[in-house]
Design a protein around this motif. Structure first.
Motif, PDB file in Angstrom:
ATOM      1  N   ASP A   1     -10.815  53.385  20.483  1.00  0.00           N
ATOM      2  CA  ASP A   1     -11.007  52.166  21.321  1.00  0.00           C
ATOM      3  C   ASP A   1     -11.538  51.367  20.796  1.00  0.00           C
ATOM      4  O   ASP A   1     -11.626  50.046  21.162  1.00  0.00           O
ATOM      5  CB  ASP A   1     -10.765  52.300  23.009  1.00  0.00           C
ATOM      6  N   LEU A   2     -12.633  51.648  20.158  1.00  0.00           N
ATOM      7  CA  LEU A   2     -14.905  51.254  19.908  1.00  0.00           C
ATOM      8  C   LEU A   2     -14.207  49.948  19.042  1.00  0.00           C
ATOM      9  O   LEU A   2     -14.385  48.619  19.292  1.00  0.00           O
ATOM     10  CB  LEU A   2     -16.256  51.660  19.612  1.00  0.00           C
ATOM     11  N   ALA A   3     -13.256  50.146  17.698  1.00  0.00           N
ATOM     12  CA  ALA A   3     -13.341  49.269  16.653  1.00  0.00           C
ATOM     13  C   ALA A   3     -12.432  48.212  17.567  1.00  0.00           C
ATOM     14  O   ALA A   3     -13.122  46.552  17.144  1.00  0.00           O
ATOM     15  CB  ALA A   3     -12.799  49.857  15.095  1.00  0.00           C
ATOM     16  N   GLU A   4     -11.458  48.018  18.201  1.00  0.00           N
ATOM     17  CA  GLU A   4     -11.170  47.096  18.559  1.00  0.00           C
ATOM     18  C   GLU A   4     -11.781  46.648  19.630  1.00  0.00           C
ATOM     19  O   GLU A   4     -10.909  45.417  19.345  1.00  0.00           O
ATOM     20  CB  GLU A   4      -9.375  48.376  18.675  1.00  0.00           C
ATOM     21  N   ALA A   5     -11.891  47.247  20.924  1.00  0.00           N
ATOM     22  CA  ALA A   5     -12.954  46.274  21.862  1.00  0.00           C
ATOM     23  C   ALA A   5     -13.976  45.480  20.685  1.00  0.00           C
ATOM     24  O   ALA A   5     -14.414  44.636  21.538  1.00  0.00           O
ATOM     25  CB  ALA A   5     -13.771  47.204  22.080  1.00  0.00           C
ATOM     26  N   LEU A   6     -14.775  46.054  19.958  1.00  0.00           N
ATOM     27  CA  LEU A   6     -15.961  45.246  19.963  1.00  0.00           C
ATOM     28  C   LEU A   6     -15.658  43.814  18.346  1.00  0.00           C
ATOM     29  O   LEU A   6     -16.529  43.542  18.541  1.00  0.00           O
ATOM     30  CB  LEU A   6     -17.007  46.448  18.797  1.00  0.00           C
ATOM     31  N   GLY A   7     -14.938  44.409  17.726  1.00  0.00           N
ATOM     32  CA  GLY A   7     -13.991  43.270  16.439  1.00  0.00           C
ATOM     33  C   GLY A   7     -14.428  41.976  17.190  1.00  0.00           C
ATOM     34  O   GLY A   7     -14.495  41.227  16.365  1.00  0.00           O
ATOM     35  N   PRO A   8     -13.387  41.125  18.326  1.00  0.00           N
ATOM     36  CA  PRO A   8     -13.084  40.297  18.809  1.00  0.00           C
ATOM     37  C   PRO A   8     -14.449  39.300  18.975  1.00  0.00           C
ATOM     38  O   PRO A   8     -14.404  38.242  18.891  1.00  0.00           O
ATOM     39  CB  PRO A   8     -11.962  40.384  19.769  1.00  0.00           C
ATOM     40  N   LEU A   9     -15.412  40.407  19.585  1.00  0.00           N
ATOM     41  CA  LEU A   9     -16.124  39.607  19.710  1.00  0.00           C
ATOM     42  C   LEU A   9     -17.088  38.721  18.907  1.00  0.00           C
ATOM     43  O   LEU A   9     -17.701  37.460  18.311  1.00  0.00           O
ATOM     44  CB  LEU A   9     -17.561  40.412  20.767  1.00  0.00           C
ATOM     45  N   THR A  10     -17.209  40.343  17.676  1.00  0.00           N
ATOM     46  CA  THR A  10     -18.108  39.785  16.458  1.00  0.00           C
ATOM     47  C   THR A  10     -17.589  38.523  15.611  1.00  0.00           C
ATOM     48  O   THR A  10     -17.846  38.128  14.787  1.00  0.00           O
ATOM     49  CB  THR A  10     -17.898  41.252  15.274  1.00  0.00           C
ATOM     50  N   ASP A  11     -15.667  38.961  15.286  1.00  0.00           N
ATOM     51  CA  ASP A  11     -14.908  37.941  14.907  1.00  0.00           C
ATOM     52  C   ASP A  11     -15.172  36.764  14.662  1.00  0.00           C
ATOM     53  O   ASP A  11     -15.679  35.666  14.400  1.00  0.00           O
ATOM     54  CB  ASP A  11     -13.925  38.716  15.520  1.00  0.00           C
TER      55      ASP A  11
END
Length: 335
Positions: free
Chosen positions: A52-62
């Protein structure tokens, strides 16, 4: 005379030329100092794990990448201390970390604090002293106030809260009652716990209590067990974060009767966001603004923020003095 004037003119022209070169060099230096990097790396300790980590972190970094116009890469740290190490090694230029690590990053690497974590509308919280003996520790009758985060009514004395109102959890209050602790069994958590050990121990010492000799320490693991120790009579007093009683209401429905809050310590800071001092000032300013606005940028953002790092918001009101005070308290428990 004419020769002298020509010579003087030549010197003047040379001086102007040198000044021009110096000005050009200064401008180049200034331009270099404010040039943005092509990418920056953000290090954090997430609340989620595994796939779930990549999915959770992606929106913030994007979101940050789009807002800054440069690539923002997110990397996961194994613990909070690792975020400081990453900053010091220039493996990360932005860290989202806890209060102790913010202090260390500022002290060790001259990092800049740009935002503070907001949980349930606050950037700090008090450690709470709970007791099953209000006759001893309360100078007034306990009153009921609502803990808005869960909608539960809980008991407070010594003027901590107003009867029938929403509880505020603002300390320090009621700490004079710690003078009565001599001879008591006190439930304390691990020495690394700010609310379960560090701030309570400092407050007790300030009240004249020798925490090694004047009380019997009852070791517990976790805030819920500190409350349960009081509710079950294993300790007369216990300490936990505000308000840890909400974690045991299913086990102890009458927890408001069995554990009364009688004191708040001084406020304990939440963590926040710090950046390397090598980043250009205008980039740092824009980054701080983006973080401040992130939770309100979309419904997804608010959800991601809570799921990723357990927060409701960031604020640029950094209150760095609270972080400094945390460092002073932390130093008392380090070899």
């Amino acid at each position: 005379m004419r020769k002298t004037l020509i010579a003087s003119g030549a010197v003047a022209m040379l001086a102007l030329g040198l000044a021009g070169c110096a000005s050009s060099d200064d401008a180049a230096d200034a331009a270099g100092a404010t040039e943005w990097p092509e990418s920056i790396t953000l290090s954090l300790v997430p609340s989620v794990e595994g796939e779930d980590l990549a999915e959770a972190l992606g929106p913030l970094t994007d979101y940050l990448s789009e807002g800054l116009g440069i690539e923002v890469e997110g990397v996961v740290a194994t613990n909070y201390a690792a975020t400081v190490e990453a900053l010091g090694a220039d493996q990360a230029q932005v860290v989202i970390t806890d209060a102790g690590s913010l202090y260390n990053a500022i002290e060790q690497y001259d990092a800049k604090l740009i935002a503070r974590d907001v949980r349930f509308g606050a950037t700090s919280y008090a450690a709470v002293a709970y007791t099953n003996n209000p006759d001893k520790y309360c100078d007034d009758e306990p009153v009921m106030a609502t803990y808005d985060a869960s909608g539960i009514e809980l008991s407070y004395c010594n003027g901590l809260e107003e009867a029938g109102a929403s509880a505020t959890g603002q300390g320090p209050k009621g700490v004079e009652a710690f003078e009565k602790l001599a001879g008591a069994k006190v439930a304390l958590q691990a020495a690394t716990s700010p609310a379960g050990y560090q701030y309570p121990v400092v407050a007790m010492r300030d009240a004249g209590i020798d925490t090694d000799a004047d009380i019997e320490q009852i070791p517990v693991e976790g805030n819920n067990n500190a409350v349960l120790a009081v509710a079950n009579g294993d300790a007369e007093v216990g300490f936990g974060y505000w308000d840890a009683r909400t974690t045991v209401t299913s086990e102890v429905p009458d927890i408001a009767e069995k554990a009364v809050a009688f004191a708040y310590t001084e406020m304990i800071p939440n963590g926040g966001v710090a950046v390397a001092n090598s980043l250009p000032a205008d980039l740092v300013e824009e980054l701080a603004t983006l973080l401040d606005e992130y939770a309100d940028s979309s419904e997804e953002a608010a959800t991601v923020m809570f799921d990723l790092v357990g927060l409701s918001d960031w604020t640029t009101d950094t209150a760095e003095d609270e972080i400094t005070r945390y460092g002073e308290i932390l130093a008392q428990f380090q070899g």
